[in-house]
Design a protein around this motif. Structure first.
Motif, mmCIF file in Angstrom:
data_model
loop_
_atom_site.group_PDB
_atom_site.id
_atom_site.type_symbol
_atom_site.label_atom_id
_atom_site.label_comp_id
_atom_site.label_asym_id
_atom_site.label_seq_id
_atom_site.Cartn_x
_atom_site.Cartn_y
_atom_site.Cartn_z
ATOM 1 N N ILE A 156 20.232 -6.674 57.065
ATOM 2 C CA ILE A 156 18.829 -6.797 56.668
ATOM 3 C C ILE A 156 18.111 -5.454 56.748
ATOM 4 O O ILE A 156 17.365 -5.075 55.837
ATOM 5 C CB ILE A 156 18.116 -7.843 57.545
ATOM 6 C CG1 ILE A 156 18.649 -9.243 57.216
ATOM 7 C CG2 ILE A 156 16.604 -7.799 57.336
ATOM 8 C CD1 ILE A 156 18.094 -10.344 58.086
ATOM 9 N N THR A 157 18.350 -4.697 57.831
ATOM 10 C CA THR A 157 17.689 -3.399 57.949
ATOM 11 C C THR A 157 18.216 -2.415 56.921
ATOM 12 O O THR A 157 17.543 -1.428 56.595
ATOM 13 C CB THR A 157 17.888 -2.816 59.359
ATOM 14 O OG1 THR A 157 19.285 -2.844 59.701
ATOM 15 C CG2 THR A 157 17.114 -3.629 60.385
ATOM 16 N N GLY A 158 19.422 -2.670 56.375
ATOM 17 C CA GLY A 158 19.932 -1.858 55.274
ATOM 18 C C GLY A 158 19.199 -2.126 53.975
ATOM 19 O O GLY A 158 19.132 -1.269 53.092
ATOM 20 N N LEU A 159 18.623 -3.349 53.869
ATOM 21 C CA LEU A 159 17.873 -3.706 52.664
ATOM 22 C C LEU A 159 16.426 -3.236 52.743
ATOM 23 O O LEU A 159 15.844 -2.802 51.747
ATOM 24 C CB LEU A 159 17.896 -5.230 52.465
ATOM 25 C CG LEU A 159 19.261 -5.860 52.179
ATOM 26 C CD1 LEU A 159 19.132 -7.374 52.119
ATOM 27 C CD2 LEU A 159 19.825 -5.328 50.854
ATOM 28 N N LEU B 103 20.916 -16.239 64.589
ATOM 29 C CA LEU B 103 21.284 -15.175 63.659
ATOM 30 C C LEU B 103 20.157 -14.166 63.468
ATOM 31 O O LEU B 103 20.403 -12.962 63.352
ATOM 32 C CB LEU B 103 21.658 -15.779 62.298
ATOM 33 C CG LEU B 103 23.012 -16.474 62.207
ATOM 34 C CD1 LEU B 103 23.151 -17.157 60.851
ATOM 35 C CD2 LEU B 103 24.150 -15.482 62.411
ATOM 36 N N LEU B 104 18.928 -14.650 63.433
ATOM 37 C CA LEU B 104 17.804 -13.774 63.122
ATOM 38 C C LEU B 104 17.203 -13.099 64.353
ATOM 39 O O LEU B 104 16.530 -12.082 64.228
ATOM 40 C CB LEU B 104 16.711 -14.576 62.405
ATOM 41 C CG LEU B 104 17.078 -15.102 61.008
ATOM 42 C CD1 LEU B 104 15.949 -15.972 60.463
ATOM 43 C CD2 LEU B 104 17.368 -13.949 60.052
ATOM 44 N N ALA C 99 14.116 -7.495 67.153
ATOM 45 C CA ALA C 99 13.968 -6.262 67.933
ATOM 46 C C ALA C 99 13.951 -5.033 67.028
ATOM 47 O O ALA C 99 13.232 -4.060 67.306
ATOM 48 C CB ALA C 99 15.104 -6.152 68.945
ATOM 49 N N GLN C 100 14.712 -5.101 65.930
ATOM 50 C CA GLN C 100 14.757 -3.970 64.999
ATOM 51 C C GLN C 100 13.397 -3.730 64.348
ATOM 52 O O GLN C 100 13.030 -2.600 64.051
ATOM 53 C CB GLN C 100 15.799 -4.243 63.907
ATOM 54 C CG GLN C 100 17.206 -4.523 64.409
ATOM 55 C CD GLN C 100 17.930 -3.253 64.828
ATOM 56 O OE1 GLN C 100 17.530 -2.163 64.441
ATOM 57 N NE2 GLN C 100 18.980 -3.392 65.623
ATOM 58 N N PHE C 101 12.652 -4.819 64.124
ATOM 59 C CA PHE C 101 11.367 -4.691 63.451
ATOM 60 C C PHE C 101 10.181 -4.769 64.410
ATOM 61 O O PHE C 101 9.029 -4.676 63.983
ATOM 62 C CB PHE C 101 11.222 -5.808 62.403
ATOM 63 C CG PHE C 101 12.115 -5.637 61.208
ATOM 64 C CD1 PHE C 101 11.837 -4.679 60.248
ATOM 65 C CD2 PHE C 101 13.229 -6.434 61.040
ATOM 66 C CE1 PHE C 101 12.655 -4.523 59.135
ATOM 67 C CE2 PHE C 101 14.053 -6.290 59.937
ATOM 68 C CZ PHE C 101 13.765 -5.328 58.981
ATOM 69 N N ALA D 124 27.754 -11.877 64.974
ATOM 70 C CA ALA D 124 27.130 -12.219 63.693
ATOM 71 C C ALA D 124 25.676 -11.763 63.642
ATOM 72 O O ALA D 124 25.201 -11.302 62.594
ATOM 73 C CB ALA D 124 27.211 -13.726 63.472
ATOM 74 N N GLY D 125 24.946 -11.914 64.770
ATOM 75 C CA GLY D 125 23.549 -11.502 64.791
ATOM 76 C C GLY D 125 23.398 -10.007 64.533
ATOM 77 O O GLY D 125 22.500 -9.583 63.795
ATOM 78 N N ILE D 126 24.294 -9.214 65.142
ATOM 79 C CA ILE D 126 24.237 -7.766 64.937
ATOM 80 C C ILE D 126 24.552 -7.429 63.481
ATOM 81 O O ILE D 126 23.897 -6.580 62.857
ATOM 82 C CB ILE D 126 25.226 -7.064 65.886
ATOM 83 C CG1 ILE D 126 24.787 -7.287 67.339
ATOM 84 C CG2 ILE D 126 25.304 -5.576 65.575
ATOM 85 C CD1 ILE D 126 25.764 -6.782 68.363
#
Length: 423
Positions: free
Chosen positions: A307-310, A344-345, A350-352, A299-301
């Motif tokens: 979110i990174t798609g937005l 979840l978040l 790490a992405q940001f 779910a986290g992935i």
């Protein structure tokens, strides 16, 4: 997306006023019965697993510490010290209220307990000095929110466990944001006092002899703060060990220095600690089961990809998180929100390139503000009930102090160094 159904079910049960741990347990049960082929034994294992974490001992230790402090004259002596520091400034008792919350935040772990204490000790004097009932209530409630941010706040410990980050790092990260809240609230109190013509509570600055007397009375409480924060910062002991040592020191202070603690006080404190610890532990245990479901379902992935798609802008992400938490904090208790949303978040961070310690402080400040927003604002309802102020009076007279908290949230969100400078 079966994990999403489990979350939606849990929020529905929250809305129906079901206890947090029961709502989480029901969601876990529904998942294993209807959306998974895995045996229920795994659910039991995941729920029981957190009880084996020795770091959890920090929670009952600091709850017991705060409860024992309520049986001593520590608060009264710190009140005298707070008045010594800021009583000469225009708006006297309002500043003293905020300073007391800051000083108590370093040795207590409960914003509700601090709010109740300050309401009884200071609000009547504030009203006599010229503060409206709504403003006095708002200053007390907003000041009490410093407690969960300055170590040893229980929220710092719970986030460290849920996000798997160092509790010692979380303790260090909370110091500067907590002091920032204090400064902004003091500024707001000064502006309010100037507008309403509220005088200082002292006619002159303290003399040298008065300062020595007050410091002599308050030094045991100040030593507690130094032991808890300084010992962890210098690596002398862990947060859990700090809690145990602070309890021993409190017993010595209460029985042999102030001599105002009785054996019956210790018995009551142990009973209160057992009840509060059991309530928190049940939430942590069921949240562990939910976190395992999120991990098993990736779910986290999925959340990170969505979110990174937005947006690929971390500042826009942080703004969205703030808006989401401020909104959800109106309806759902803060600990439950943190325990559900952090797993979840966390993969998104790490992405940001967001430090999880900094993010933890952002979440805790957010959820602290949530305790002031109706209909579920626990601190708001407690203080208004004790002062007999209406919620309308609270926000009409106290909007400036709530605005100070929001400004602090924005500064903490977008200046990570405020959280990380001591870490």
């Amino acid at each position: 997306m079966s994990w999403l159904i489990a979350i939606l079910l849990m929020f529905v049960l929250f809305a129906l006023n079901m206890r947090i741990y029961l709502a989480m347990f029901a969601s876990i049960l529904i998942y294993f019965l209807f959306f998974s082929d895995l045996p229920l034994a795994i659910a039991v294992q995941r729920i029981v697993a957190p009880t084996q974490n020795s770091s959890l001992l920090a929670i009952p230790f600091f709850i017991l510490l705060g409860t024992l402090l309520g049986a001593t004259a520590v608060a009264r002596r710190l009140l005298a010290l707070a008045d010594l520091l800021v009583g000469r400034i225009r708006g006297g008792m309002g500043h003293t209220n905020v300073m007391l919350s800051t000083l108590m935040g370093g040795i207590s772990a409960s914003n509700l307990a601090d709010a109740a204490m300050a309401t009884r000790m200071i609000v009547p004097q504030m009203i006599r000095q010229g503060y409206s009932r709504g403003a006095a209530s708002a200053i007390t409630a907003c000041g009490s929110l410093i407690t969960p941010i300055i170590p040893p706040g229980i929220a710092l410990i719970i986030y460290g466990l849920v996000a798997d980050v160092s509790i010692g790092s979380m303790f260090m990260a909370g110091i500067v944001p907590g002091l920032l809240l204090c400064v902004l609230l003091l500024i707001a109190v000064y502006i309010y006092a100037r507008r309403r013509g509220i005088p200082a509570s002292r006619d002159s600055w303290p003399t040298a002899s008065e300062t020595r007397s007050v410091l002599f009375q308050a030094w045991p409480a100040l030593v507690l703060v130094v032991v808890i924060v300084g010992g962890i910062r210098m690596g002398i002991f862990t947060p859990t060990e700090a809690g145990a040592i602070a309890i021993l020191m409190t017993l010595i202070i209460g029985f042999f220095i102030y001599r105002d603690m009785k054996p019956a006080d210790v018995g009551r404190a142990l009973g209160d600690t057992a009840r509060q610890t059991a309530a928190i532990l049940l939430v942590i245990m069921t949240s562990s089961g939910l976190a395992w479901i999120f991990s098993n379902e990736r779910a986290g992935i999925a959340m990170a990809e969505w979110i990174t798609g937005l947006t690929t802008n971390k500042y826009a992400f942080l703004a969205a998180v703030n808006v989401l938490l401020l909104f959800l904090g109106m309806f759902i208790e803060g600990t439950a929100l943190m325990i559900v949303l952090v797993p979840l978040l966390k993969p998104v961070l790490a992405q940001f390139g967001i430090d999880p310690v900094h993010f933890g402080i952002v979440i805790i400040v957010n959820l602290s503000i949530g305790t002031l927003t109706p209909p579920v604002g626990t601190v708001l309802l407690l203080v208004c009930n004790l002062t007999r102020a209406t919620i309308g009076e609270f926000f009409r007279e106290g909007w400036m102090f709530v605005a100070a908290l929001v400004i602090a949230l924005l500064l903490v969100t977008y200046i990570p160094a405020l959280s990380l400078v001591l870490v």
